[in-house]
Design an enzyme around this catalytic site. Structure first.
Site, mmCIF file in Angstrom:
data_model
loop_
_atom_site.group_PDB
_atom_site.id
_atom_site.type_symbol
_atom_site.label_atom_id
_atom_site.label_comp_id
_atom_site.label_asym_id
_atom_site.label_seq_id
_atom_site.Cartn_x
_atom_site.Cartn_y
_atom_site.Cartn_z
ATOM 1 N N GLU A 84 0.828 -1.202 0.000
ATOM 2 C CA GLU A 84 0.000 0.000 0.000
ATOM 3 C C GLU A 84 0.867 1.259 0.000
ATOM 4 O OE1 GLU A 84 -3.495 -1.968 2.752
ATOM 5 O OE2 GLU A 84 -2.444 -0.181 3.421
ATOM 6 N N CYS A 97 3.408 8.238 1.837
ATOM 7 C CA CYS A 97 3.732 7.245 2.861
ATOM 8 C C CYS A 97 4.013 5.942 2.117
ATOM 9 C CB CYS A 97 2.536 7.104 3.800
ATOM 10 S SG CYS A 97 2.773 5.868 5.063
ATOM 11 N N CYS A 104 4.548 -7.569 7.758
ATOM 12 C CA CYS A 104 5.493 -7.116 8.779
ATOM 13 C C CYS A 104 5.576 -8.180 9.863
ATOM 14 C CB CYS A 104 5.022 -5.787 9.384
ATOM 15 S SG CYS A 104 6.192 -5.119 10.590
ATOM 16 N N CYS A 108 2.636 -5.721 15.978
ATOM 17 C CA CYS A 108 1.991 -4.731 16.857
ATOM 18 C C CYS A 108 0.472 -4.989 16.858
ATOM 19 C CB CYS A 108 2.290 -3.312 16.387
ATOM 20 S SG CYS A 108 4.060 -3.000 16.237
ATOM 21 N N CYS A 111 -2.244 -2.889 14.714
ATOM 22 C CA CYS A 111 -1.915 -2.592 13.318
ATOM 23 C C CYS A 111 -2.400 -3.696 12.384
ATOM 24 C CB CYS A 111 -0.401 -2.410 13.207
ATOM 25 S SG CYS A 111 0.218 -2.442 11.538
ATOM 26 N N SER A 189 10.382 5.872 10.043
ATOM 27 C CA SER A 189 9.637 5.585 11.264
ATOM 28 C C SER A 189 9.933 4.161 11.725
ATOM 29 C CB SER A 189 8.142 5.729 10.963
ATOM 30 O OG SER A 189 7.387 5.274 12.050
ATOM 31 N N SER A 212 7.900 5.096 17.080
ATOM 32 C CA SER A 212 6.535 4.801 17.527
ATOM 33 C C SER A 212 6.624 4.266 18.944
ATOM 34 C CB SER A 212 5.903 3.744 16.616
ATOM 35 O OG SER A 212 5.859 4.223 15.299
ATOM 36 N N HIS A 214 4.137 4.751 21.928
ATOM 37 C CA HIS A 214 2.800 4.232 22.289
ATOM 38 C C HIS A 214 2.598 3.825 23.746
ATOM 39 C CE1 HIS A 214 2.478 4.439 18.056
ATOM 40 N NE2 HIS A 214 2.927 3.248 17.780
ATOM 41 N N CYS A 331 -2.181 1.977 7.748
ATOM 42 C CA CYS A 331 -1.281 0.961 7.224
ATOM 43 C C CYS A 331 -1.898 -0.438 7.241
ATOM 44 C CB CYS A 331 -0.033 1.033 8.087
ATOM 45 S SG CYS A 331 0.938 -0.416 8.197
HETATM 46 S S1 SF4 Z 1 2.929 -0.770 13.326
HETATM 47 FE FE1 SF4 Z 1 4.619 -0.862 11.839
HETATM 48 S S2 SF4 Z 1 6.099 -2.234 12.840
HETATM 49 FE FE2 SF4 Z 1 4.157 -2.562 13.933
HETATM 50 S S3 SF4 Z 1 3.222 -4.305 12.859
HETATM 51 FE FE3 SF4 Z 1 2.455 -2.415 11.882
HETATM 52 S S4 SF4 Z 1 3.821 -2.113 10.128
HETATM 53 FE FE4 SF4 Z 1 4.859 -3.516 11.545
#
Ligand code: SF4
Length: 350
Positions: A84, A97, A104, A108, A111, A189, A212, A214, A331
């Site tokens: 994306e 972006c 990934c 997280c 996400c 990032s 990041s 959080h 994302c």
């Molecule tokens: S926030 Fe970033 S590092 Fe964490 S799972 Fe999503 S894409 Fe991966």
């Protein structure tokens, strides 16, 4: 052609004169065009021969917000991998972006990409081609009120950039040396790969680093950002501070505000302490909810109180508006939806 080293494009050109490689490099990086037909100073037979090799992906889906200020592409590589890319227009700034991996591995919890798992790294050429594609489109069809060319690149799409270090480094080099962007307009990032932060600090390009964060305690952070078990908050803060000391670039702390998880005034006070130690500023981003997670953003009053506490503590804090909620702009969201149900181009989608 973006998968080919830009300094060795002559290898694709057989008997063409040597200056053709430079012309082609300019068409790929400086003034990108959608099709090889538009590469007007190359001979027609050469343009036709290169047509199939032009882009390392095809556009699977394009979504546009009703205001037209945000565009999102789902791009498909020949091996079927999908990534994306999101393009956002502001007054005086056009930001892209980009993704750095297919999926990934960081997991997280909030996400959509993390919920998908890891498929593969993107090559430097696949990363830069996202910017080049945007520039090719913007040349003919700019975002309303925004520059007709990408002015800022953020490595904040799918993937953890510092887990694909060499390819991301090469992508940054091409953006600076071939596309002509300033390093300061590029933001990398990370969720906190500490050795990668140190490596990046030693590179010749002073890009902006965004971390990041959080959460302010290791227990909470390890729950929502599992890589924290390997690189806990104290190590991360030390690496962020080193980045500032070595590059002179102020680090951004990204804070996805999640209702009931990290939104109290006490958390804001502790975050302010961390930001001051790092000389960082804080970007507060209310969570853009994902289809598979029950996490939600806090209400407006809680958001405002959180930001006010940071500011009262002397920290520069920005509340970032969430762009493109209606087009699954966070994302990984579009990709998740694409895999679960047919995408209908109705509602807010242009
Ligand atoms: S926030 Fe970033 S590092 Fe964490 S799972 Fe999503 S894409 Fe991966």
């Amino acid at each position: 052609m973006y998968l080919h080293p830009p300094e060795r494009l002559d290898e694709l050109l057989d008997d063409e004169p040597p200056y053709r490689a430079r012309q082609l490099r300019d068409w790929l990086y400086r003034t990108p065009v959608r099709t090889t037909d538009e590469m007007t100073n190359l001979p027609a037979p050469l343009r036709a021969r290169l047509a199939d090799r032009h882009w390392p992906f095809s556009v699977d889906t394009e979504l546009v917000t009703p205001e037209g200020d945000t565009r999102k592409w789902l791009l498909r590589a020949p091996d079927g991998a999908t990534i994306e890319t999101v393009l956002m227009g502001y007054r005086g700034r056009t930001t892209i972006c980009v993704s750095t991996q297919v999926g990934c591995a960081m997991g997280c919890t909030f996400c959509a990409t993390g919920q998908f798992g890891f498929e593969r790294h993107l090559a430097a050429g696949e990363i830069v081609a996202q910017v080049a594609w945007a520039n090719a489109v913007l040349g003919a069809d700019p975002l309303p009120g925004a520059p007709p060319r990408v002015t800022n690149v953020v490595f904040m799409g799918m993937g953890e950039p510092l887990a694909n270090y060499d390819e991301v480094r090469e992508a940054i080099r091409r953006l600076v040396e071939l596309v002509g962007m300033s390093a300061r307009s590029i933001t990398v990032s990370t969720v906190g790969i500490v050795p990668g932060i140190r490596q990046l600090a030693a590179e010749p390009w002073p890009v902006t680093l965004a971390i990041s964060l959080h959460a302010v305690d290791d227990e909470t952070r390890s729950e929502i950002v599992p890589i924290n078990r390997r690189y806990p908050i104290d190590d991360l803060v030390a690496a962020g501070r080193e980045y500032f000391d070595r590059t002179g670039r102020r680090v951004s702390l990204e804070w996805t505000l999640i209702a009931g998880t990290n939104d109290t005034p006490e958390t804001a006070r502790r975050l302010a302490g961390i930001a001051r130690r790092m000389r960082a500023h804080v970007n507060v981003i209310p969570l853009n909810p994902t289809p598979r997670s029950s996490s939600r953003p806090p209400d407006r009053a809680t958001i405002d109180r959180f930001v006010a506490v940071l500011r009262r503590a002397g920290v520069r804090a920005t509340l970032r508006a969430t762009r493109g909620r209606g087009i699954e702009a966070a994302c990984g969201q579009l990709r998740v939806r694409r895999s679960e149900e047919p995408l209908t181009l109705d509602g807010p989608v242009a």
